[in-house]
Design a protein around this motif. Structure first.
Motif, PDB file in Angstrom:
ATOM      1  N   MET A   1      38.070 -22.390  57.566  1.00 18.60           N
ATOM      2  CA  MET A   1      37.436 -23.425  58.388  1.00 18.60           C
ATOM      3  C   MET A   1      36.067 -23.785  57.813  1.00 18.60           C
ATOM      4  O   MET A   1      35.692 -24.948  57.707  1.00 18.60           O
ATOM      5  CB  MET A   1      37.271 -22.916  59.825  1.00 18.60           C
ATOM      6  CG  MET A   1      36.696 -23.953  60.782  1.00 18.60           C
ATOM      7  SD  MET A   1      37.794 -25.376  61.029  1.00 18.60           S
ATOM      8  CE  MET A   1      36.851 -26.303  62.227  1.00 18.60           C
ATOM      9  N   GLU A   2      35.336 -22.746  57.387  1.00 17.62           N
ATOM     10  CA  GLU A   2      34.010 -22.988  56.823  1.00 17.62           C
ATOM     11  C   GLU A   2      34.109 -23.797  55.531  1.00 17.62           C
ATOM     12  O   GLU A   2      33.297 -24.686  55.272  1.00 17.62           O
ATOM     13  CB  GLU A   2      33.323 -21.646  56.561  1.00 17.62           C
ATOM     14  CG  GLU A   2      31.880 -21.813  56.098  1.00 17.62           C
ATOM     15  CD  GLU A   2      31.184 -20.475  55.946  1.00 17.62           C
ATOM     16  OE1 GLU A   2      30.171 -20.423  55.235  1.00 17.62           O
ATOM     17  OE2 GLU A   2      31.665 -19.492  56.550  1.00 17.62           O
ATOM     18  N   ASP A   3      35.122 -23.479  54.696  1.00 15.69           N
ATOM     19  CA  ASP A   3      35.304 -24.200  53.437  1.00 15.69           C
ATOM     20  C   ASP A   3      35.627 -25.664  53.685  1.00 15.69           C
ATOM     21  O   ASP A   3      35.146 -26.554  52.976  1.00 15.69           O
ATOM     22  CB  ASP A   3      36.422 -23.552  52.612  1.00 15.69           C
ATOM     23  CG  ASP A   3      35.995 -22.215  52.035  1.00 15.69           C
ATOM     24  OD1 ASP A   3      34.778 -21.969  51.996  1.00 15.69           O
ATOM     25  OD2 ASP A   3      36.867 -21.426  51.636  1.00 15.69           O
ATOM     26  N   SER A   4      36.466 -25.939  54.699  1.00 14.18           N
ATOM     27  CA  SER A   4      36.837 -27.321  54.978  1.00 14.18           C
ATOM     28  C   SER A   4      35.633 -28.121  55.472  1.00 14.18           C
ATOM     29  O   SER A   4      35.466 -29.293  55.133  1.00 14.18           O
ATOM     30  CB  SER A   4      37.970 -27.373  56.006  1.00 14.18           C
ATOM     31  OG  SER A   4      37.553 -26.846  57.249  1.00 14.18           O
ATOM     32  N   LEU A   5      34.780 -27.480  56.282  1.00 16.98           N
ATOM     33  CA  LEU A   5      33.571 -28.153  56.755  1.00 16.98           C
ATOM     34  C   LEU A   5      32.614 -28.424  55.598  1.00 16.98           C
ATOM     35  O   LEU A   5      31.971 -29.471  55.526  1.00 16.98           O
ATOM     36  CB  LEU A   5      32.885 -27.309  57.830  1.00 16.98           C
ATOM     37  CG  LEU A   5      33.589 -27.230  59.188  1.00 16.98           C
ATOM     38  CD1 LEU A   5      32.869 -26.256  60.107  1.00 16.98           C
ATOM     39  CD2 LEU A   5      33.643 -28.614  59.835  1.00 16.98           C
ATOM     40  N   SER A   6      32.518 -27.454  54.682  1.00 18.02           N
ATOM     41  CA  SER A   6      31.653 -27.611  53.521  1.00 18.02           C
ATOM     42  C   SER A   6      32.134 -28.772  52.655  1.00 18.02           C
ATOM     43  O   SER A   6      31.329 -29.564  52.159  1.00 18.02           O
ATOM     44  CB  SER A   6      31.637 -26.321  52.705  1.00 18.02           C
ATOM     45  OG  SER A   6      30.872 -26.483  51.540  1.00 18.02           O
TER      46      SER A   6
END
Length: 221
Positions: A1-6
């Motif tokens: 999830m963090e990677d997609s937001l980044s």
């Protein structure tokens, strides 16, 4: 999830960056312009500044719209009564994009003695949106301008030159080049051809052409 937001944040940042003036954002390029055009820098700097703004705010959105699959060029082989026309049909955004590029008068600049570097300075900026469907035709037209300038005996030479350097894509002429062949690709010197003299002792070159740059052009070289 963090990677997609980044990744999403990176795209948002990229979207914001490409809306900035491409000329004003490139300090190295501006330094090169000042170095190479020291005697005429204020004029060229102002023209490139205005062109850079038009590229970021006007040309980039048009090119993006034109590159959608539904808006790509199509070949119209016949008209409404079945006559063969073989016409390349472009989306309206292609014409609008062309007008922005040609309004910089880059081909008119190239047609003047010593004007090639100034022309390429504008072509470099327009290339920041990708090829845009116009920079390859511009290169073909530039070659045709050179040929016409060196051969004033060509019929209608002055008329063709005027149309080729016109700063409007809607009213100008663009050039096509049938140079690429199977043997050599873009290396014209490797192409296998045969030269024969006709009944008037004029040499004619024969070979297999398989690719045309800017096939929908007004003039063919």
């Amino acid at each position: 999830m963090e990677d997609s937001l980044s990744a999403r944040d990176a795209f948002i940042h990229w979207e914001m960056e490409i809306q900035k003036n491409v000329y004003m954002q490139d300090n190295d390029y501006r330094h090169s312009i000042q170095f190479n055009f020291a005697n005429d820098y204020p004029r060229i700097d102002k023209e490139l500044m205005d062109f850079g703004e038009a590229i970021s705010t006007q040309l980039e959105p048009l090119v993006r719209e034109n590159n959608l699959a539904m808006n790509l060029p199509r070949l119209e082989s016949y008209n409404s009564i079945g006559e063969r026309i073989d016409k390349v049909v472009h989306h309206p955004t292609y014409v609008k994009a062309g007008n922005i590029i040609y309004q910089s008068r880059l081909l008119e600049k190239m047609s003047q003695p010593g004007g090639l570097l100034e022309c390429l300075s504008f072509l470099f900026l327009s290339s920041q949106t990708g090829e845009a469907g116009h920079n390859c035709p511009i290169a073909c037209s530039a070659g045709m301008i050179r040929v016409l300038q060196k051969n004033p005996e060509i019929p209608n030479q002055a008329f063709y030159l005027e149309k080729l350097i016109s700063p409007s894509f809607e009213t100008n002429y663009t050039g096509a080049q049938f140079l690429t062949e199977i043997q050599g690709g873009s290396d014209v010197g490797l192409n296998a051809v045969m030269a024969k003299q006709d009944e008037k002792n004029t040499w004619r070159i024969y070979g297999e052409k398989w690719f045309c740059s800017n096939a929908g052009a007004d003039l063919i070289f």
